[in-house]
Design a protein around this motif. Structure first.
Motif, PDB file in Angstrom:
ATOM      1  N   GLU A 229       0.770  -1.167   0.077  1.00 43.33           N
ATOM      2  CA  GLU A 229       0.014  -0.300   0.742  1.00 43.33           C
ATOM      3  C   GLU A 229       0.992   1.077  -0.270  1.00 43.33           C
ATOM      4  O   GLU A 229       1.745   1.334   0.544  1.00 43.33           O
ATOM      5  CB  GLU A 229      -1.288  -0.156   0.988  1.00 43.33           C
TER       6      GLU A 229
ATOM      7  N   THR B  27      -3.060  -8.592  -6.249  1.00 45.26           N
ATOM      8  CA  THR B  27      -3.845  -7.374  -6.854  1.00 45.26           C
ATOM      9  C   THR B  27      -2.998  -5.889  -6.644  1.00 45.26           C
ATOM     10  O   THR B  27      -2.314  -6.013  -5.265  1.00 45.26           O
ATOM     11  CB  THR B  27      -5.473  -7.930  -6.838  1.00 45.26           C
TER      12      THR B  27
ATOM     13  N   ASP C 206     -11.225  -1.690 -21.269  1.00 42.50           N
ATOM     14  CA  ASP C 206     -10.620  -0.970 -19.759  1.00 42.50           C
ATOM     15  C   ASP C 206     -11.007   0.627 -20.409  1.00 42.50           C
ATOM     16  O   ASP C 206     -10.034   1.099 -20.963  1.00 42.50           O
ATOM     17  CB  ASP C 206      -9.100  -1.183 -19.457  1.00 42.50           C
TER      18      ASP C 206
ATOM     19  N   ARG D 293      -1.318   1.776 -16.409  1.00 45.64           N
ATOM     20  CA  ARG D 293      -2.015   0.492 -15.820  1.00 45.64           C
ATOM     21  C   ARG D 293      -2.299   0.583 -17.157  1.00 45.64           C
ATOM     22  O   ARG D 293      -3.176   0.064 -18.023  1.00 45.64           O
ATOM     23  CB  ARG D 293      -3.792   0.776 -15.928  1.00 45.64           C
TER      24      ARG D 293
ATOM     25  N   PRO E 294      -2.313  -1.851  -5.991  1.00 43.12           N
ATOM     26  CA  PRO E 294      -3.378  -1.391  -5.210  1.00 43.12           C
ATOM     27  C   PRO E 294      -3.662  -0.190  -6.664  1.00 43.12           C
ATOM     28  O   PRO E 294      -3.352  -0.563  -7.571  1.00 43.12           O
ATOM     29  CB  PRO E 294      -1.971  -0.579  -4.517  1.00 43.12           C
ATOM     30  N   HIS E 295      -4.871   0.111  -6.106  1.00 45.79           N
ATOM     31  CA  HIS E 295      -5.874   1.085  -7.302  1.00 45.79           C
ATOM     32  C   HIS E 295      -4.174   2.380  -7.504  1.00 45.79           C
ATOM     33  O   HIS E 295      -4.607   2.517  -8.931  1.00 45.79           O
ATOM     34  CB  HIS E 295      -6.517   1.832  -6.755  1.00 45.79           C
ATOM     35  N   GLU E 296      -3.110   2.884  -6.517  1.00 47.10           N
ATOM     36  CA  GLU E 296      -2.746   3.529  -6.725  1.00 47.10           C
ATOM     37  C   GLU E 296      -1.535   3.024  -6.508  1.00 47.10           C
ATOM     38  O   GLU E 296      -0.921   2.552  -5.828  1.00 47.10           O
ATOM     39  CB  GLU E 296      -2.821   4.685  -6.337  1.00 47.10           C
ATOM     40  N   VAL E 297      -0.434   3.102  -7.760  1.00 46.14           N
ATOM     41  CA  VAL E 297       0.535   2.900  -7.412  1.00 46.14           C
ATOM     42  C   VAL E 297       1.707   3.662  -7.358  1.00 46.14           C
ATOM     43  O   VAL E 297       2.340   4.300  -9.018  1.00 46.14           O
ATOM     44  CB  VAL E 297       1.394   1.736  -8.382  1.00 46.14           C
TER      45      VAL E 297
ATOM     46  N   ARG F 269       1.865   1.826 -12.471  1.00 45.84           N
ATOM     47  CA  ARG F 269       1.515   3.591 -11.746  1.00 45.84           C
ATOM     48  C   ARG F 269       0.050   3.580 -13.444  1.00 45.84           C
ATOM     49  O   ARG F 269      -0.875   4.316 -13.248  1.00 45.84           O
ATOM     50  CB  ARG F 269       2.191   3.428 -11.870  1.00 45.84           C
TER      51      ARG F 269
END
Length: 498
Positions: free
Chosen positions: A114, A149, A444, A258, A151-154, A256
């Protein structure tokens, strides 16, 4: 009735004529006079000349049965031979396996923590032994770390993290040993005739950088040029360390942005791009794409196959023959078609070109297209002036991930490999690129890249424009199967008969 060989236009490097002559094309075009339906077929770029002719022989009866006169463009790339020969060897090299372990180790310690945890200080990583145990799952057909998986924000790899990774790699005795193996393979041993290390690294037969590795010759040359004894011997290891840190940063950056392909495939791709690009087919892929454009270039000292055919075909159209024309392109054949459509636009703008101003293609059919999203998007924007109908047959993302280019070693399809390794940006640099035949770019909504929104909107505007395989209308489960899948061929034949 013409034989399948008489319907082939055989080209070679730069799109110049190979076994086909201008007289052959003249006769072929004359045979299209007053035909109600014509198909121009462009096979995939993995196919050599003989397989290209075999494809023509196999598909000619299907096109004829559907009431169409086929013309086959036959060309060769050599890409498949390079991938089959070099990739397994590269992925089994001791230096590659060491790099794979180290990059995977640091990527898991950055990407999958995280952001708040990373902000606390040093990168915490699993041990090399634990990573090796995870990577060993490849031999059992399992993808390492597939369960993770991000995190949504890297966050990007920061300077503190880069310095920590560099310091640890600099003290890594295994990485230093791998570096010595490479340097020793291209520098003279005691008692041997003196040889310039850089020249030795670059004087490679068949593009192989050194006996110990298939790293790009320029990488090996840099390592050899920095080789020496004592303190100077550390310079080669320092270069490997810098490049490895760069790979870790690139992997983090892809998560980051995606545009990653999963942890293990992304790590493999970034190592290949940084260390092995010259020997994984990038140059062949680039040359192959240039060939599909050069074939429509203005003639110089030699005739260009595509341009000569379109010159004669435009004259036939201007004389009153107006067949419905379908173009079919498999894999890199879609790149060929994109260049053909660009040439049609150019011809419309030319003052003295015989191409009728109102000429349009009836159908554009792409089978697992390997062209980029950026290349295809301008084509669909000009649908109103270029063609009536569009249909793309390609695999679902689940099937794409199950179609392993190198079983047990690279668990993704050819299109994933092209996207992650072979494509280049506008300035010639290796860059991750959205490929038109990959479903993930349409699923996506945040997928990056110029033209993504345009192409996504075009395909979604009419459900008939995409056929996902395997499904009711297509059963292909591998990239190479689309021009031999009974359901796909039946659907194409139905379009021609419509």
């Amino acid at each position: 009735m013409a034989s399948y060989r008489e319907r082939c236009i055989h080209s070679r490097q730069s799109g110049r004529l190979a076994s086909t002559t201008t007289a052959d094309i003249d006769e072929l075009v004359a045979g299209l006079k007053d035909r109600p339906r014509v198909v121009l077929h462009f096979h995939g770029g993995l196919t050599d000349d003989m397989l290209g002719f075999a494809t023509a022989e196999r598909l000619a009866p299907m096109y004829e049965a559907a009431g169409a006169e086929p013309v086959f463009f036959v060309w060769s790339s050599g890409l498949l031979e390079t991938l089959r020969g070099n990739l397994p060897q590269i992925l089994n090299e001791s230096v590659f396996r060491t790099l794979l372990n180290r990059v995977t180790r640091y990527a898991t310690g950055t990407v999958f923590r995280e952001p708040g945890q990373r902000a606390l200080g040093a990168v915490t990583t699993p041990s090399p032994r634990a990573v090796a145990a995870e990577l060993a799952q490849v031999r059992a057909g399992q993808e390492p770390y597939a369960r993770l998986t991000a995190p949504h924000e890297v966050p990007p790899l920061n300077e503190v993290e880069q310095r920590q990774i560099a310091a640890e790699l600099s003290a890594d005795t295994e990485l230093a040993e791998r570096t010595r193996e490479i340097v020793n393979s291209v520098t003279p041993q005691a008692g041997a005739e003196p040889t310039e290390p850089v020249a030795a690294a670059r004087d490679i037969i068949g593009g192989r950088a050194a006996a110990a590795t298939l790293m790009s010759p320029d990488v090996v040359a840099d390592l050899a040029d920095r080789a020496g004894t004592g303190e100077r011997a550390l310079v080669s290891t320092a270069l490997i360390v810098r490049k490895t840190v760069r790979v870790v940063a690139a992997v983090v950056g892809r998560f980051r942005q995606r545009n990653d392909h999963g942890l293990y495939p992304t790590v493999v791709e970034e190592i290949l791009r940084e260390f092995y690009l010259a020997n994984v087919g990038a140059a062949i892929w680039g040359a192959m794409k240039r060939q599909t454009a050069d074939t429509f270039a203005a003639a110089d000292d030699e005739v260009r196959a595509g341009r000569y055919f379109l010159d004669r075909f435009a004259e036939l159209l201007a004389a009153g023959t107006r067949p419905q024309v379908t173009v079919v392109g498999h894999s890199a054949g879609a790149v060929f078609i994109s260049n053909l459509l660009d040439d049609l636009v150019r011809r419309r703008a030319a003052e003295n070109d015989p191409l009728p101003a109102d000429f349009r293609l009836r159908d554009v059919v792409l089978l697992a297209p390997a062209c980029t999203v950026a290349q295809l998007a301008p084509v669909v924007r000009r649908q109103a002036e270029l063609f009536d109908r569009f249909r793309m047959f390609t695999m679902t993302d689940r099937a794409e991930q199950a179609d392993h280019l190198v079983p047990f070693l690279y668990p993704r399809s050819l299109l994933y490999f092209i996207s992650g390794v072979l494509e280049r940006g506008p300035s010639g640099q290796s860059v991750v690129t959205p490929i038109a035949g990959m479903q993930r770019w349409y699923l996506d909504s945040a997928a990056p890249g110029p033209g993504s929104d345009d192409l996504r909107g075009f395909l979604r505007a009419d459900s008939a424009r995409t056929v996902w395989s395997p499904g009711l209308d297509a059963g292909a489960r591998s990239h190479t199967a689309f021009d031999d899948d009974p359901q796909v061929l039946a659907s194409v034949a139905a379009m021609l008969a419509d």
